[in-house]
Write a protein that holds these residues in place. Structure first.
Motif, PDB file in Angstrom:
ATOM      1  N   TYR A   9       0.820  -1.221   0.000  1.00  0.00           N
ATOM      2  CA  TYR A   9       0.000   0.000   0.000  1.00  0.00           C
ATOM      3  C   TYR A   9       0.854   1.270   0.000  1.00  0.00           C
ATOM      4  CZ  TYR A   9      -3.347  -3.485   1.840  1.00  0.00           C
ATOM      5  OH  TYR A   9      -4.111  -4.597   2.040  1.00  0.00           O
ATOM      6  N   LEU A  10       2.169   1.101   0.085  1.00  0.00           N
ATOM      7  CA  LEU A  10       3.048   2.278   0.113  1.00  0.00           C
ATOM      8  C   LEU A  10       2.975   3.037  -1.204  1.00  0.00           C
ATOM      9  CD1 LEU A  10       6.244   0.770   1.811  1.00  0.00           C
ATOM     10  CD2 LEU A  10       4.716   2.496   2.794  1.00  0.00           C
ATOM     11  N   THR A  11       2.892   4.361  -1.093  1.00  0.00           N
ATOM     12  CA  THR A  11       2.857   5.181  -2.310  1.00  0.00           C
ATOM     13  C   THR A  11       4.229   5.786  -2.604  1.00  0.00           C
ATOM     14  OG1 THR A  11       2.376   7.248  -1.150  1.00  0.00           O
ATOM     15  CG2 THR A  11       0.491   5.878  -1.757  1.00  0.00           C
ATOM     16  N   GLY A  12       5.114   5.765  -1.603  1.00  0.00           N
ATOM     17  CA  GLY A  12       6.438   6.350  -1.809  1.00  0.00           C
ATOM     18  C   GLY A  12       6.548   7.758  -1.245  1.00  0.00           C
ATOM     19  N   ASN A  13       5.436   8.317  -0.784  1.00  0.00           N
ATOM     20  CA  ASN A  13       5.464   9.636  -0.150  1.00  0.00           C
ATOM     21  C   ASN A  13       5.267   9.421   1.350  1.00  0.00           C
ATOM     22  OD1 ASN A  13       4.020  11.988   1.123  1.00  0.00           O
ATOM     23  ND2 ASN A  13       4.591  12.917  -0.823  1.00  0.00           N
ATOM     24  N   LYS A  14       6.260   9.801   2.137  1.00  0.00           N
ATOM     25  CA  LYS A  14       6.234   9.439   3.557  1.00  0.00           C
ATOM     26  C   LYS A  14       5.036  10.016   4.301  1.00  0.00           C
ATOM     27  CE  LYS A  14       8.966   8.855   7.699  1.00  0.00           C
ATOM     28  NZ  LYS A  14       7.801   9.091   8.549  1.00  0.00           N
ATOM     29  N   LYS A  15       4.753  11.292   4.055  1.00  0.00           N
ATOM     30  CA  LYS A  15       3.640  11.923   4.773  1.00  0.00           C
ATOM     31  C   LYS A  15       2.319  11.228   4.431  1.00  0.00           C
ATOM     32  CE  LYS A  15       1.246  16.294   5.504  1.00  0.00           C
ATOM     33  NZ  LYS A  15       1.111  17.695   5.094  1.00  0.00           N
ATOM     34  N   ILE A  16       2.123  10.973   3.143  1.00  0.00           N
ATOM     35  CA  ILE A  16       0.886  10.293   2.712  1.00  0.00           C
ATOM     36  C   ILE A  16       0.821   8.883   3.299  1.00  0.00           C
ATOM     37  CG2 ILE A  16      -0.260   9.289   0.676  1.00  0.00           C
ATOM     38  CD1 ILE A  16       0.436  11.861  -0.836  1.00  0.00           C
ATOM     39  N   GLN A  19      -0.054   8.990   6.947  1.00  0.00           N
ATOM     40  CA  GLN A  19      -1.478   9.297   7.150  1.00  0.00           C
ATOM     41  C   GLN A  19      -2.347   8.079   6.815  1.00  0.00           C
ATOM     42  OE1 GLN A  19      -2.185  12.904   4.872  1.00  0.00           O
ATOM     43  NE2 GLN A  19      -1.675  14.189   6.632  1.00  0.00           N
ATOM     44  N   HIS A  20      -1.979   7.341   5.782  1.00  0.00           N
ATOM     45  CA  HIS A  20      -2.734   6.122   5.455  1.00  0.00           C
ATOM     46  C   HIS A  20      -2.690   5.143   6.632  1.00  0.00           C
ATOM     47  CE1 HIS A  20      -2.337   6.754   0.803  1.00  0.00           C
ATOM     48  NE2 HIS A  20      -3.372   7.381   1.299  1.00  0.00           N
ATOM     49  N   ARG A  21      -1.517   5.040   7.252  1.00  0.00           N
ATOM     50  CA  ARG A  21      -1.399   4.132   8.411  1.00  0.00           C
ATOM     51  C   ARG A  21      -2.292   4.593   9.570  1.00  0.00           C
ATOM     52  NH1 ARG A  21       4.140   4.069   7.255  1.00  0.00           N
ATOM     53  NH2 ARG A  21       4.938   2.072   6.533  1.00  0.00           N
ATOM     54  N   LEU A  22      -2.348   5.906   9.768  1.00  0.00           N
ATOM     55  CA  LEU A  22      -3.208   6.426  10.845  1.00  0.00           C
ATOM     56  C   LEU A  22      -4.675   6.099  10.578  1.00  0.00           C
ATOM     57  CD1 LEU A  22      -1.784   9.969  11.717  1.00  0.00           C
ATOM     58  CD2 LEU A  22      -1.846   7.957  13.191  1.00  0.00           C
ATOM     59  N   GLU A  61      -3.636  15.603   0.876  1.00  0.00           N
ATOM     60  CA  GLU A  61      -3.280  14.937  -0.377  1.00  0.00           C
ATOM     61  C   GLU A  61      -3.629  15.832  -1.570  1.00  0.00           C
ATOM     62  OE1 GLU A  61      -3.574  10.178  -0.480  1.00  0.00           O
ATOM     63  OE2 GLU A  61      -5.145  11.157  -1.609  1.00  0.00           O
ATOM     64  N   GLU A  62      -4.783  16.444  -1.520  1.00  0.00           N
ATOM     65  CA  GLU A  62      -5.203  17.325  -2.611  1.00  0.00           C
ATOM     66  C   GLU A  62      -4.260  18.527  -2.720  1.00  0.00           C
ATOM     67  OE1 GLU A  62      -9.372  18.048  -1.880  1.00  0.00           O
ATOM     68  OE2 GLU A  62      -9.804  15.902  -2.028  1.00  0.00           O
TER      69      GLU A  62
END
Ligand SMILES: [Fe+2]
Ligand SMILES: [Fe+2]
Length: 129
Positions: A9-16, A19-22, A61-62
């Motif tokens: 599920y990793l997108t490669g952007n740490k912040k994103i 947040q997905h993990r949260l 994200e937007e």
């Protein structure tokens, strides 16, 4: 734990990704509270936390896709709105009817949010102008 994070599920952007993990953590808390039949106040707190995380994440994200000039920004905004509407519907409408909120949350996570992360969030970062 109901929803298990997977590095696919990793997108490669740490912040994103953080947040997905949260969102996974909050969805697990809500799912657990529903399963244990917790009182209304606890359930509402868990739902509000999930909705807050999701709203903050979509908005961040937007902003990010806008900043990098992603051509998928509009598609992302539309899809985020649908995901929010569905999540709110699960809670405010279906929960008091015959539908099981836990099952609906499973559907939202597994058939809606996770595919969105894997297919669309990953793509949106690559499609810059
Ligand atoms: Fe996302
Ligand atoms: Fe997204």
């Amino acid at each position: 734990m109901r929803y298990v994070w997977n590095d696919e599920y990793l997108t490669g952007n740490k912040k994103i990704d953080d947040q997905h993990r949260l969102i996974f953590d909050a969805a697990n808390m809500l799912s657990d509270a529903v399963k244990r039949g917790k009182e209304e106040q606890i359930l509402n707190q868990a739902f509000t936390l999930l909705l807050d995380y999701v709203n903050t994440h979509f908005s961040d994200e937007e902003d990010y896709y806008e900043k990098i000039g992603s051509s998928l920004l509009t598609a992302q905004k539309d899809e985020h709105q649908s995901l929010i509407n569905e999540l709110r519907e699960i809670w405010y409408e279906k929960r008091h009817g015959s539908t099981d909120a836990g099952t609906d949350l499973d559907y939202w996570m597994e058939k809606r949010l996770i595919p969105h992360i894997v297919a669309e969030d990953t793509q949106a970062q690559k499609t810059t102008k």
